[in-house]
Design a protein around this motif. Structure first.
Motif, mmCIF file in Angstrom:
data_model
loop_
_atom_site.group_PDB
_atom_site.id
_atom_site.type_symbol
_atom_site.label_atom_id
_atom_site.label_comp_id
_atom_site.label_asym_id
_atom_site.label_seq_id
_atom_site.Cartn_x
_atom_site.Cartn_y
_atom_site.Cartn_z
ATOM 1 N N THR A 95 -1.366 8.474 -27.116
ATOM 2 C CA THR A 95 -2.011 9.680 -27.649
ATOM 3 C C THR A 95 -0.946 10.565 -28.280
ATOM 4 O OG1 THR A 95 -1.739 10.846 -25.547
ATOM 5 C CG2 THR A 95 -3.824 9.681 -25.886
ATOM 6 N N VAL A 96 -1.376 11.501 -29.091
ATOM 7 C CA VAL A 96 -0.449 12.457 -29.703
ATOM 8 C C VAL A 96 0.050 13.389 -28.601
ATOM 9 C CG1 VAL A 96 -0.179 14.270 -31.422
ATOM 10 C CG2 VAL A 96 -1.669 12.327 -31.886
ATOM 11 N N VAL A 97 1.355 13.603 -28.530
ATOM 12 C CA VAL A 97 1.940 14.485 -27.518
ATOM 13 C C VAL A 97 2.356 15.777 -28.210
ATOM 14 C CG1 VAL A 97 3.777 14.745 -25.820
ATOM 15 C CG2 VAL A 97 2.743 12.509 -26.183
ATOM 16 N N THR A 110 1.616 4.478 -32.518
ATOM 17 C CA THR A 110 1.608 3.481 -33.592
ATOM 18 C C THR A 110 1.008 2.160 -33.149
ATOM 19 O OG1 THR A 110 3.810 2.715 -33.013
ATOM 20 C CG2 THR A 110 3.666 4.464 -34.667
ATOM 21 N N GLY A 111 0.654 2.032 -31.890
ATOM 22 C CA GLY A 111 0.150 0.765 -31.371
ATOM 23 C C GLY A 111 1.186 0.082 -30.512
#
Length: 130
Positions: A95-97, A110-111
């Motif tokens: 997730t975006v941090v 990015t996976g």
């Protein structure tokens, strides 16, 4: 220990008997490094040392195939470029941090490994205990 061909194969030219023949020949000559080919055998012929593996070769191996199993992922301390606040982030974050002080995005998933935002710096978190 010499591996014998299974009893179910009666043919003398089976793949199991070929394995047996190869093992007998390698016992007399010694086991060579697995990346050594016949053309470079004279240049680089050293026995494979299982207790002291080469560090570069250990890094290339799968995490479960190493002499001592170790994960590829780690936690890191990421410094925010705006407020210089340090936030712990997992290297494979999904997730975006965001920075807890100024709400700036620190990394994007990015996976695989997460991509740090431009200007962010990080250091590997040391295992300081539980």
């Amino acid at each position: 220990m010499i591996r014998r061909p299974p009893r179910s194969t009666l043919s003398s030219s089976s793949a199991a008997s070929d394995v047996y023949k190869r093992q007998v020949s390698t016992q007399s000559t010694g086991i060579l490094h697995p990346h050594t080919s016949n053309s470079t055998m004279g240049k680089r012929s050293r026995a494979l040392d299982m207790l002291h593996p080469i560090a570069e070769e250990e890094k290339k191996k799968h995490k479960l195939k190493r002499l001592v199993q170790s994960p590829n992922s780690f936690f890191m301390d990421v410094k925010c470029p705006g407020c210089f606040h340090i936030t712990p982030v997992f290297r494979h974050a999904q997730t975006v941090v965001f920075c807890s002080a100024c709400s700036t995005a620190l990394c994007q998933p990015t996976g695989g490994k997460c991509r740090l935002t431009e200007g962010c710096s990080y250091r590997k978190k040391v295992d300081g205990g539980r």
